[in-house]
Design an enzyme around this catalytic site. Structure first.
Site, short mmCIF file in Angstrom:
data_model
loop_
_atom_site.label_atom_id
_atom_site.label_comp_id
_atom_site.label_asym_id
_atom_site.label_seq_id
_atom_site.Cartn_x
_atom_site.Cartn_y
_atom_site.Cartn_z
N HIS A 103 0.84 -1.20 0.00
CA HIS A 103 0.00 0.00 0.00
C HIS A 103 0.88 1.26 0.00
O HIS A 103 0.64 2.19 -0.78
CB HIS A 103 -0.92 -0.02 1.23
CG HIS A 103 -1.66 1.25 1.47
ND1 HIS A 103 -2.95 1.46 1.02
CD2 HIS A 103 -1.30 2.40 2.10
CE1 HIS A 103 -3.33 2.68 1.37
NE2 HIS A 103 -2.36 3.26 2.03
N GLU A 104 1.89 1.28 0.86
CA GLU A 104 2.78 2.46 0.92
C GLU A 104 3.53 2.63 -0.40
O GLU A 104 3.70 3.75 -0.87
CB GLU A 104 3.76 2.35 2.09
CG GLU A 104 3.11 2.29 3.48
CD GLU A 104 2.07 3.37 3.71
OE1 GLU A 104 2.18 4.45 3.10
OE2 GLU A 104 1.13 3.13 4.50
N HIS A 107 1.45 4.39 -2.82
CA HIS A 107 1.51 5.86 -2.73
C HIS A 107 2.70 6.40 -3.53
O HIS A 107 2.58 7.42 -4.20
CB HIS A 107 1.64 6.30 -1.27
CG HIS A 107 0.36 6.23 -0.51
ND1 HIS A 107 -0.82 6.79 -0.96
CD2 HIS A 107 0.05 5.67 0.69
CE1 HIS A 107 -1.78 6.58 -0.08
NE2 HIS A 107 -1.29 5.89 0.93
N HIS A 111 2.65 9.12 -6.74
CA HIS A 111 3.48 10.31 -6.91
C HIS A 111 4.28 10.23 -8.20
O HIS A 111 4.39 11.21 -8.93
CB HIS A 111 4.41 10.48 -5.72
CG HIS A 111 3.75 11.12 -4.55
ND1 HIS A 111 3.76 12.48 -4.33
CD2 HIS A 111 3.02 10.59 -3.55
CE1 HIS A 111 3.07 12.76 -3.24
NE2 HIS A 111 2.60 11.64 -2.73
#
Ligand code: ZN
Length: 230
Positions: A103-104, A107, A111
């Site tokens: 999940h991280e 992110h 970006h």
């Protein structure tokens, strides 16, 4: 300030949402605790899982670090391009760890690809910061001094907090969607383990939804409260 808290609207609007968010927080902790004990059969760690997602997206400028922070403090820092994974995630083989790590990394992929909701969120962030510190004080001053436009400005600033949380929702859901997609495509987890990772990410998403509900309830209650004497 007391009148802001001991009022009827707080009781019927905000308190139920606070309870709901409490339930969501308990659920995320218990789901995490449960899925932390389920070890993934492929044997990879959270750190390796995050690295695989980055590789999948062709991202080479993001590092994965072991952060000393506590449980569920995992995050991607876009300023330093670092994914920081907590104790129970970085070198854990659990289904929960792999879900969170991916999940991280999701992110980081947002970006890298210039995902639009992130840009919108960054654009409203400064106003949200002003709103969270000045919104209520301004509305109060307006209320006490009988300057109605000041009340409106204060409430509008405060509303930006809810707006920020609203834009956060697609960002979070999309990061989880990316995570699950890469987990499936790269066979990081066995078929019967993917459900566990999904549960952890869904529980986490619920906390973002309930946080938004608390803010909306607070906004409505403040609006009603400040309007009563007009
Ligand atoms: Zn997230």
């Amino acid at each position: 300030m007391g009148f802001l808290y001991y009022d009827y609207y707080y009781l019927i609007l905000v308190v139920p949402m606070l309870l709901l968010s409490l339930v969501a927080q308990v659920m995320v902790k218990s789901t995490y605790a449960k899925q932390s004990k389920v070890l993934a059969s492929r044997g990879i760690t959270g750190e390796q899982a995050a690295a695989r997602v980055l590789y999948h997206y062709g991202i080479t400028n993001v590092r994965v670090e072991h952060a000393p922070g506590g449980k569920l403090s995992d995050h991607f820092d876009p300023r330093s391009n670092v994914i920081r994974l907590s104790q129970g995630v970085y070198d854990s083989n659990s289904v929960a760890a792999i879900g969170i790590a991916c999940h991280e990394a999701g992110h980081a992929a947002q970006h890298a690809q210039g995902y639009a909701p992130i840009k919108i969120r960054n654009a409203v962030l400064p106003v949200c910061n002003i709103g969270s510190s000045l919104g209520i004080p301004l509305a109060l001053i307006g209320y006490v001094m009988g300057i109605e436009p000041l009340i409106s400005i204060g409430l509008i600033l405060y509303a930006f907090i809810a707006l920020f949380q609203l834009i956060t929702l697609p960002v979070e859901l999309n990061a989880s969607k990316r995570a699950i997609r890469v987990i499936e495509e790269t066979n990081m987890l066995a078929d019967d383990e993917i459900g566990g990772a999904k549960k952890v990410l869904t529980a986490a998403a619920m906390t973002y939804i309930t946080a938004l509900l608390v803010s909306l309830a607070n906004l409505l209650r403040l609006f009603l409260r400040f309007n009563r004497r007009r």
